[in-house]
Design a protein around this motif. Structure first.
Motif, PDB file in Angstrom:
ATOM      1  N   SER A  22      16.117  83.999  13.229  1.00  0.00           N
ATOM      2  CA  SER A  22      16.614  84.689  11.918  1.00  0.00           C
ATOM      3  C   SER A  22      15.576  84.213  10.656  1.00  0.00           C
ATOM      4  CB  SER A  22      17.818  84.565  11.704  1.00  0.00           C
ATOM      5  OG  SER A  22      18.381  85.157  10.510  1.00  0.00           O
ATOM      6  N   HIS A  23      14.856  84.970  10.287  1.00  0.00           N
ATOM      7  CA  HIS A  23      13.978  84.722   9.141  1.00  0.00           C
ATOM      8  C   HIS A  23      14.487  85.780   7.654  1.00  0.00           C
ATOM      9  CE1 HIS A  23      11.543  81.696  10.825  1.00  0.00           C
ATOM     10  NE2 HIS A  23      11.571  82.783  11.898  1.00  0.00           N
ATOM     11  N   PRO A  24      14.321  85.500   6.738  1.00  0.00           N
ATOM     12  CA  PRO A  24      14.682  86.473   5.546  1.00  0.00           C
ATOM     13  C   PRO A  24      14.162  87.852   6.008  1.00  0.00           C
ATOM     14  CG  PRO A  24      13.958  84.391   4.559  1.00  0.00           C
ATOM     15  CD  PRO A  24      13.616  84.390   6.112  1.00  0.00           C
ATOM     16  N   GLY A  25      12.991  87.910   6.402  1.00  0.00           N
ATOM     17  CA  GLY A  25      12.276  89.430   6.614  1.00  0.00           C
ATOM     18  C   GLY A  25      13.105  90.257   7.919  1.00  0.00           C
ATOM     19  N   ASN A  26      13.531  89.490   8.729  1.00  0.00           N
ATOM     20  CA  ASN A  26      14.036  90.247   9.907  1.00  0.00           C
ATOM     21  C   ASN A  26      15.607  90.983   9.563  1.00  0.00           C
ATOM     22  OD1 ASN A  26      12.272  89.157  11.251  1.00  0.00           O
ATOM     23  ND2 ASN A  26      13.551  87.735  12.453  1.00  0.00           N
ATOM     24  N   ALA A  27      15.764  92.455  10.190  1.00  0.00           N
ATOM     25  CA  ALA A  27      16.824  93.004  10.119  1.00  0.00           C
ATOM     26  C   ALA A  27      18.029  92.296  10.639  1.00  0.00           C
ATOM     27  CB  ALA A  27      16.791  94.277  10.837  1.00  0.00           C
ATOM     28  N   PRO A  28      19.129  92.229  10.172  1.00  0.00           N
ATOM     29  CA  PRO A  28      20.473  91.770  10.663  1.00  0.00           C
ATOM     30  C   PRO A  28      20.706  92.538  11.778  1.00  0.00           C
ATOM     31  CG  PRO A  28      21.048  92.945   8.506  1.00  0.00           C
ATOM     32  CD  PRO A  28      19.399  93.187   8.696  1.00  0.00           C
ATOM     33  N   ALA A  29      21.430  91.689  12.570  1.00  0.00           N
ATOM     34  CA  ALA A  29      22.010  92.155  13.783  1.00  0.00           C
ATOM     35  C   ALA A  29      23.184  93.060  13.539  1.00  0.00           C
ATOM     36  CB  ALA A  29      22.433  91.012  14.801  1.00  0.00           C
ATOM     37  N   GLN A  30      23.300  94.249  14.384  1.00  0.00           N
ATOM     38  CA  GLN A  30      24.433  95.043  14.002  1.00  0.00           C
ATOM     39  C   GLN A  30      25.759  94.613  14.674  1.00  0.00           C
ATOM     40  OE1 GLN A  30      23.837  98.816  16.030  1.00  0.00           O
ATOM     41  NE2 GLN A  30      25.156  99.931  15.186  1.00  0.00           N
ATOM     42  N   SER A  31      26.594  94.655  13.712  1.00  0.00           N
ATOM     43  CA  SER A  31      28.150  94.297  14.091  1.00  0.00           C
ATOM     44  C   SER A  31      28.832  94.992  14.820  1.00  0.00           C
ATOM     45  CB  SER A  31      28.489  93.671  12.759  1.00  0.00           C
ATOM     46  OG  SER A  31      29.927  93.368  13.253  1.00  0.00           O
ATOM     47  N   ASN A  32      29.526  94.890  15.870  1.00  0.00           N
ATOM     48  CA  ASN A  32      30.660  95.559  16.444  1.00  0.00           C
ATOM     49  C   ASN A  32      32.162  95.354  15.988  1.00  0.00           C
ATOM     50  OD1 ASN A  32      28.550  97.183  17.822  1.00  0.00           O
ATOM     51  ND2 ASN A  32      28.750  95.687  19.655  1.00  0.00           N
ATOM     52  N   THR A  33      32.383  94.762  14.988  1.00  0.00           N
ATOM     53  CA  THR A  33      33.542  94.216  14.089  1.00  0.00           C
ATOM     54  C   THR A  33      34.636  95.246  14.504  1.00  0.00           C
ATOM     55  OG1 THR A  33      32.443  92.565  13.167  1.00  0.00           O
ATOM     56  CG2 THR A  33      34.633  92.839  12.653  1.00  0.00           C
ATOM     57  N   PHE A  34      34.277  96.454  13.992  1.00  0.00           N
ATOM     58  CA  PHE A  34      35.326  97.448  14.128  1.00  0.00           C
ATOM     59  C   PHE A  34      35.734  98.068  15.387  1.00  0.00           C
ATOM     60  CE2 PHE A  34      34.787  99.377   9.281  1.00  0.00           C
ATOM     61  CZ  PHE A  34      35.302  98.157   8.963  1.00  0.00           C
TER      62      PHE A  34
END
Length: 108
Positions: A22-34
């Motif tokens: 993870s670096h500031p430019g990378n897209a965040p991982a998609q969360s499956n919380t819901f």
């Protein structure tokens, strides 16, 4: 890589950072919380609805709402579908529990 006496070579491998981390430019991982919440509430609703109808109905409705929201967000498709199906089954089990309770109480 220079090695000193008493310094194992494999420690350097473990401490090196990967370029995919993870670096500031990378897209965040998609969360499956819901999707996870929908699945858990569906399971709780099915098993809880067998013993107490209100648990099945309430957990089923909330799980169904979270499942629909997770589907709109594009979460894990299998987990979302399982959560929606289990939540619907929990609602049905709760309603059947209410009907059985009403029939038993009116015949007493």
């Amino acid at each position: 890589m220079t090695l000193t006496i008493g310094y194992p070579a494999w420690i350097g491998v473990l401490t090196r950072r990967s370029s995919t981390m993870s670096h500031p430019g990378n897209a965040p991982a998609q969360s499956n919380t819901f999707a996870i919440v929908s699945l858990v509430l569906g399971i709780v609703g099915v098993f809880g609805g067998i013993f107490l109808a209100i648990v099945g109905v309430v957990a089923g409705i909330i799980g169904l709402v979270f499942g629909i929201l997770a589907r709109k967000r594009g979460g894990s498709r299998g987990m979302v579908l399982a959560g929606i199906i289990l939540s619907a089954v929990a609602i049905v089990i709760g309603i059947v529990g209410y009907i059985i309770t009403a029939v038993v109480l009116t015949n007493m």
